[in-house]
Design a protein around this motif. Structure first.
Motif, PDB file in Angstrom:
ATOM      1  N   ALA A   1       0.827  -1.205   0.000  1.00 52.05           N
ATOM      2  CA  ALA A   1       0.000   0.000   0.000  1.00 52.05           C
ATOM      3  C   ALA A   1       0.863   1.257   0.000  1.00 52.05           C
ATOM      4  O   ALA A   1       0.600   2.216  -0.738  1.00 52.05           O
ATOM      5  CB  ALA A   1      -0.939  -0.008   1.202  1.00 52.05           C
ATOM      6  N   ASP A   2       1.934   1.250   0.807  1.00 53.30           N
ATOM      7  CA  ASP A   2       2.794   2.428   0.884  1.00 53.30           C
ATOM      8  C   ASP A   2       3.507   2.669  -0.446  1.00 53.30           C
ATOM      9  O   ASP A   2       3.674   3.818  -0.873  1.00 53.30           O
ATOM     10  CB  ASP A   2       3.816   2.265   2.006  1.00 53.30           C
ATOM     11  CG  ASP A   2       3.193   2.386   3.388  1.00 53.30           C
ATOM     12  OD1 ASP A   2       2.050   2.890   3.479  1.00 53.30           O
ATOM     13  OD2 ASP A   2       3.842   1.977   4.373  1.00 53.30           O
TER      14      ASP A   2
ATOM     15  N   ARG B   1       1.004   4.074  -2.839  1.00 54.74           N
ATOM     16  CA  ARG B   1       0.715   5.461  -2.467  1.00 54.74           C
ATOM     17  C   ARG B   1       1.830   6.391  -2.940  1.00 54.74           C
ATOM     18  O   ARG B   1       1.563   7.493  -3.457  1.00 54.74           O
ATOM     19  CB  ARG B   1       0.536   5.556  -0.949  1.00 54.74           C
ATOM     20  CG  ARG B   1       0.332   6.991  -0.449  1.00 54.74           C
ATOM     21  CD  ARG B   1       0.123   7.012   1.055  1.00 54.74           C
ATOM     22  NE  ARG B   1       1.157   6.285   1.775  1.00 54.74           N
ATOM     23  CZ  ARG B   1       2.370   6.752   2.029  1.00 54.74           C
ATOM     24  NH1 ARG B   1       2.729   7.965   1.589  1.00 54.74           N
ATOM     25  NH2 ARG B   1       3.244   6.027   2.705  1.00 54.74           N
TER      26      ARG B   1
ATOM     27  N   ILE C   1       1.515   6.985  -6.566  1.00 55.75           N
ATOM     28  CA  ILE C   1       0.439   7.940  -6.839  1.00 55.75           C
ATOM     29  C   ILE C   1       0.928   9.362  -6.562  1.00 55.75           C
ATOM     30  O   ILE C   1       0.731  10.274  -7.370  1.00 55.75           O
ATOM     31  CB  ILE C   1      -0.803   7.616  -5.987  1.00 55.75           C
ATOM     32  CG1 ILE C   1      -1.439   6.290  -6.451  1.00 55.75           C
ATOM     33  CG2 ILE C   1      -1.831   8.742  -6.068  1.00 55.75           C
ATOM     34  CD1 ILE C   1      -2.519   5.765  -5.529  1.00 55.75           C
ATOM     35  N   GLU C   2       1.615   9.537  -5.419  1.00 55.31           N
ATOM     36  CA  GLU C   2       2.109  10.874  -5.072  1.00 55.31           C
ATOM     37  C   GLU C   2       3.134  11.366  -6.078  1.00 55.31           C
ATOM     38  O   GLU C   2       3.225  12.579  -6.353  1.00 55.31           O
ATOM     39  CB  GLU C   2       2.726  10.848  -3.672  1.00 55.31           C
ATOM     40  CG  GLU C   2       1.700  10.664  -2.564  1.00 55.31           C
ATOM     41  CD  GLU C   2       2.346  10.601  -1.187  1.00 55.31           C
ATOM     42  OE1 GLU C   2       1.725  11.087  -0.232  1.00 55.31           O
ATOM     43  OE2 GLU C   2       3.468  10.061  -1.074  1.00 55.31           O
TER      44      GLU C   2
ATOM     45  N   LEU D   1      -5.884   1.109   0.830  1.00 54.32           N
ATOM     46  CA  LEU D   1      -5.864   2.396   0.127  1.00 54.32           C
ATOM     47  C   LEU D   1      -7.273   2.915  -0.123  1.00 54.32           C
ATOM     48  O   LEU D   1      -7.509   4.134  -0.101  1.00 54.32           O
ATOM     49  CB  LEU D   1      -5.111   2.255  -1.195  1.00 54.32           C
ATOM     50  CG  LEU D   1      -3.601   2.033  -1.081  1.00 54.32           C
ATOM     51  CD1 LEU D   1      -3.008   1.734  -2.451  1.00 54.32           C
ATOM     52  CD2 LEU D   1      -2.913   3.250  -0.456  1.00 54.32           C
TER      53      LEU D   1
ATOM     54  N   GLU E   1      -8.458   4.432   3.091  1.00 52.33           N
ATOM     55  CA  GLU E   1      -7.758   5.702   3.325  1.00 52.33           C
ATOM     56  C   GLU E   1      -8.161   6.794   2.345  1.00 52.33           C
ATOM     57  O   GLU E   1      -7.765   7.948   2.512  1.00 52.33           O
ATOM     58  CB  GLU E   1      -6.249   5.472   3.226  1.00 52.33           C
ATOM     59  CG  GLU E   1      -5.698   4.580   4.334  1.00 52.33           C
ATOM     60  CD  GLU E   1      -4.296   4.063   4.034  1.00 52.33           C
ATOM     61  OE1 GLU E   1      -3.792   3.270   4.847  1.00 52.33           O
ATOM     62  OE2 GLU E   1      -3.717   4.436   2.997  1.00 52.33           O
TER      63      GLU E   1
ATOM     64  N   TRP F   1      -7.492   6.786  -1.040  1.00 46.84           N
ATOM     65  CA  TRP F   1      -6.572   6.978  -2.160  1.00 46.84           C
ATOM     66  C   TRP F   1      -7.120   6.429  -3.465  1.00 46.84           C
ATOM     67  O   TRP F   1      -6.778   6.928  -4.535  1.00 46.84           O
ATOM     68  CB  TRP F   1      -5.229   6.307  -1.860  1.00 46.84           C
ATOM     69  CG  TRP F   1      -4.420   7.064  -0.850  1.00 46.84           C
ATOM     70  CD1 TRP F   1      -4.478   6.938   0.505  1.00 46.84           C
ATOM     71  CD2 TRP F   1      -3.460   8.091  -1.110  1.00 46.84           C
ATOM     72  NE1 TRP F   1      -3.611   7.811   1.115  1.00 46.84           N
ATOM     73  CE2 TRP F   1      -2.969   8.530   0.140  1.00 46.84           C
ATOM     74  CE3 TRP F   1      -2.955   8.669  -2.277  1.00 46.84           C
ATOM     75  CZ2 TRP F   1      -2.006   9.523   0.258  1.00 46.84           C
ATOM     76  CZ3 TRP F   1      -1.982   9.656  -2.164  1.00 46.84           C
ATOM     77  CH2 TRP F   1      -1.529  10.080  -0.910  1.00 46.84           C
TER      78      TRP F   1
ATOM     79  N   VAL G   1      -7.634   5.997  -9.132  1.00 46.36           N
ATOM     80  CA  VAL G   1      -7.025   6.941  -8.203  1.00 46.36           C
ATOM     81  C   VAL G   1      -7.994   8.081  -7.937  1.00 46.36           C
ATOM     82  O   VAL G   1      -8.536   8.684  -8.870  1.00 46.36           O
ATOM     83  CB  VAL G   1      -5.706   7.496  -8.775  1.00 46.36           C
ATOM     84  CG1 VAL G   1      -5.092   8.510  -7.814  1.00 46.36           C
ATOM     85  CG2 VAL G   1      -4.728   6.361  -9.061  1.00 46.36           C
TER      86      VAL G   1
ATOM     87  N   SER H   1      -6.882  14.266  -4.812  1.00 46.77           N
ATOM     88  CA  SER H   1      -6.095  14.485  -3.602  1.00 46.77           C
ATOM     89  C   SER H   1      -6.940  15.055  -2.470  1.00 46.77           C
ATOM     90  O   SER H   1      -6.668  14.801  -1.291  1.00 46.77           O
ATOM     91  CB  SER H   1      -4.928  15.425  -3.902  1.00 46.77           C
ATOM     92  OG  SER H   1      -5.405  16.657  -4.413  1.00 46.77           O
TER      93      SER H   1
ATOM     94  N   ARG I   1      -8.428  12.328   0.001  1.00 44.76           N
ATOM     95  CA  ARG I   1      -7.559  11.367   0.651  1.00 44.76           C
ATOM     96  C   ARG I   1      -7.419  11.646   2.141  1.00 44.76           C
ATOM     97  O   ARG I   1      -7.424  12.791   2.580  1.00 44.76           O
ATOM     98  CB  ARG I   1      -6.176  11.375   0.001  1.00 44.76           C
ATOM     99  CG  ARG I   1      -6.229  11.003  -1.471  1.00 44.76           C
ATOM    100  CD  ARG I   1      -4.912  11.266  -2.163  1.00 44.76           C
ATOM    101  NE  ARG I   1      -5.063  11.130  -3.608  1.00 44.76           N
ATOM    102  CZ  ARG I   1      -4.172  11.559  -4.494  1.00 44.76           C
ATOM    103  NH1 ARG I   1      -3.061  12.159  -4.077  1.00 44.76           N
ATOM    104  NH2 ARG I   1      -4.386  11.415  -5.781  1.00 44.76           N
TER     105      ARG I   1
ATOM    106  N   SER J   1      -1.789   6.938   7.177  1.00 41.54           N
ATOM    107  CA  SER J   1      -1.861   5.577   6.665  1.00 41.54           C
ATOM    108  C   SER J   1      -2.530   4.672   7.693  1.00 41.54           C
ATOM    109  O   SER J   1      -2.289   4.795   8.894  1.00 41.54           O
ATOM    110  CB  SER J   1      -0.462   5.048   6.352  1.00 41.54           C
ATOM    111  OG  SER J   1       0.132   5.783   5.305  1.00 41.54           O
TER     112      SER J   1
END
Length: 245
Positions: A16-17, A20, A23-24, A58, A61, A63, A74, A77, A80, A84
């Motif tokens: 997941a991280d 993420r 995505i960022e 995600l 959260e 995302w 996705v 922003s 979101r 986490s």
């Protein structure tokens, strides 16, 4: 930013991280559809169920968004969450329960006491009543598993079984249940519980162990079997489906 191979350590959170971060970094833009679950699993070097847990984390959260029959996209922003999610892996929890509760069922069969089997049957009857009323039969389910543990006369293990069961209430487990639990899956689980009781009532330790391990193996499979190919979208078969009908 290339996708990196995952090392096993709270696997779903690592996946997941990494997603993420991608995505960022703009690798997956707002509104874009993520690659199919199978592709992500191959690129990350992990199992599809682990990717599924990561995607659901995600989603919780904020995302990504699951669109039935279309894919996982996705989100903007502004939608979101800030932090986490950290929770135990539902699938790892089930595997832990399989090891612990299989032995407890065997011990219950060896140490069977008057009235104990009746208590197990009462718990399953409560499950059936809850299911017949259109509710998720959590109270009866928890009572059944705790009562099996109580038959082994070890208060520490009773507490462990209760705590492991209560992981069902973490956000990832609840979302998995929304997608994959339904009246048919609960009917199957109730039948599996009755097989555990029958083995315990016979004093069949090996049979009770196998019946409990089989039940929890089926529980694991029910949370991983209904994911529609090829785009990684959950099949409309669980509580989410019931709510949308």
């Amino acid at each position: 930013m290339p996708i990196q191979t995952i090392e096993p350590r709270r696997l779903y959170r690592q996946i997941a991280d990494q997603l993420r971060l991608l995505i960022e970094a703009g690798e997956f833009r707002e509104g874009a559809r993520l690659p199919p679950e199978r592709d992500l699993a191959l690129k990350l070097g992990v199992s599809r169920p682990s990717v599924r847990e990561a995607l659901i984390a995600l989603e919780v959260e904020g995302w990504v968004e699951v669109r039935m029959g279309s894919g996982i996209y996705v989100k903007r922003s502004t939608e979101r969450a800030g932090d986490s999610l950290v929770a135990e892996s539902p699938l790892e929890t089930i595997r832990a329960r399989q090891m612990v509760e299989g032995e407890l069922a065997a011990e219950a069969a060896r140490l069977i006491a008057p009235g104990a089997v009746a208590g197990l049957r009462d718990a399953v009857a409560l499950m059936q009543d809850e299911a017949d009323s259109g509710n998720v039969p959590i109270r009866g389910d928890r009572l059944f598993h705790v009562r099996v543990a109580e038959m082994a006369h070890n208060s520490v293990l009773v507490r462990v079984v209760g705590e492991l069961f209560d992981e069902r209430h973490n956000p990832i487990s609840m979302k998995l249940g929304d997608y994959f639990e339904n009246p048919a899956s609960w009917a199957a689980a109730i039948t599996e519980h009755r097989r555990v009781i029958d083995a315990i009532a016979r004093g069949d330790a090996a049979g009770a162990r196998e019946a409990m391990r089989h039940h929890l193996s089926c529980s694991h499979d029910r949370l991983t079997a209904n994911w529609a190919a090829p785009d990684g979208v959950p099949a409309v078969s669980g509580r989410a489906a019931a709510e949308s009908s």
